[in-house]
Design an enzyme around this catalytic site. Structure first.
Site, PDB file in Angstrom:
ATOM      1  N   LYS A 116      45.709  31.954  10.595  1.00 48.26           N
ATOM      2  CA  LYS A 116      45.622  31.498   9.204  1.00 48.26           C
ATOM      3  C   LYS A 116      44.919  32.539   8.332  1.00 48.26           C
ATOM      4  CE  LYS A 116      46.129  28.899   5.630  1.00 48.26           C
ATOM      5  NZ  LYS A 116      45.625  27.543   5.461  1.00 48.26           N
TER       6      LYS A 116
ATOM      7  N   LYS B 260      36.826  30.051  -0.101  1.00 46.67           N
ATOM      8  CA  LYS B 260      36.247  29.816   1.225  1.00 46.67           C
ATOM      9  C   LYS B 260      37.007  30.588   2.287  1.00 46.67           C
ATOM     10  CE  LYS B 260      37.917  26.436   3.273  1.00 46.67           C
ATOM     11  NZ  LYS B 260      39.071  26.093   4.131  1.00 46.67           N
TER      12      LYS B 260
END
Length: 289
Positions: free
Chosen positions: A174, A242
């Site tokens: 990811k 984030k």
């Protein structure tokens, strides 16, 4: 895996809500927990059971799924006083769809194993559109046996589902995904800004370049939103920041420099500081207006 699994789903936001709905449509029994009950109201009206905590949701569940915001949220729902590990039964499979820290994924997997469970880190890509259409790309890390067991469930929410290796592998993949998005988003914004500044019709420019070598998911799906001034979140800027910071931390630990990601992080930080942190990632275009 037969139908009728008892599933606990923790998190019912922009992504988690549609994902949970698809699982209910497939005939699975769903217990839902989210910090703001109102976000789960549509699922409750549809037949989902409400739980007052992650621990209550996980109690008796065969499969426990989480889709929350930040690594600190993941840590709390798994390891907190009212967390999943306080009630998860032996044999349960834990699936974290949150984009989080690879190290945290490993920690969850180790605790799961000691509790007689198994854990799969399974971050997703595809945004709100992918979640609504059950067309997410799902990147998995964890035991092969557990992955094979939950694959039929994953196929209810995604289409491109790949097992990449041991715990933490899904999160690393990811991060690679977010690296591509970070730099391509800048490219899309600059292409549109260039087209507008040069007096071209940006809609026609999109028609030309989307079908050529520059074509990408970002160009096809988010550039039209940029031109319309539609900055509603498919994926929040605050969550993307984030992710970028996780990628930068991980790359630093590996001795790898990612100047493109560093630039994107600075740009998104500047945008968030103007009050846009709850807008979609396509709002980066505002910096060029």
């Amino acid at each position: 895996m037969k139908n009728g699994k008892k599933i606990a789903f923790i998190g019912a936001g922009v992504m988690g809500g549609p994902m949970a709905g698809h699982l209910m449509d497939a005939g699975h029994s769903l217990t839902i927990y989210t910090r703001t009950r109102e976000k789960a109201e549509a699922l409750i009206q549809k037949g989902a059971h409400w739980a007052a905590s992650p621990a209550e949701a996980a109690d008796g569940a065969e499969v426990i799924m989480t889709m929350v915001g930040y690594p600190k949220d993941v840590e709390e729902v798994y390891f907190g006083e009212q967390g999943i590990f306080s009630t998860a039964g032996s044999g349960a499979v834990l699936i974290d769809f949150t984009t989080s820290s690879p190290q945290l994924a490993v920690r969850i997997a180790e605790q799961a194993e000691s509790a007689g469970c198994s854990a799969v880190d399974a971050p997703v890509s595809g945004g709100d559109v992918g979640a609504r259409n059950a067309a997410l790309s799902i990147m998995c890390g964890g035991p092969e046996k557990a992955f094979s067991e939950i694959l039929p469930l994953l196929e209810k929410v995604g289409q491109n589902i790949v097992h990449h290796g041991p715990a933490g592998s899904g999160q690393h993949v990811k991060m690679s995904n977010q690296v591509v998005i970070a730099t391509s988003m800048i490219g899309v914004c600059e292409a549109l800004a260039y087209a507008v500044k040069s007096g071209l019709d940006p809609e026609l420019v999109l028609k030309s370049i989307s079908a050529g070598a520059a074509g990408s998911w970002t160009l096809s799906n988010l550039a039209p939103r940029m031109l319309k001034g539609d900055f509603a979140p498919g994926f929040y800027i605050k969550h993307f920041l984030k992710d970028l910071r996780i990628a930068l931390d991980e790359s630093k630990s590996m001795g790898l420099e990612l100047p493109g990601v560093a630039l994107a992080e600075r740009m998104y930080t500047a945008l968030a500081e103007t009050g846009s942190e709850d807008e979609g990632t396509q709002a980066l275009y505002k910096l060029y207006l």
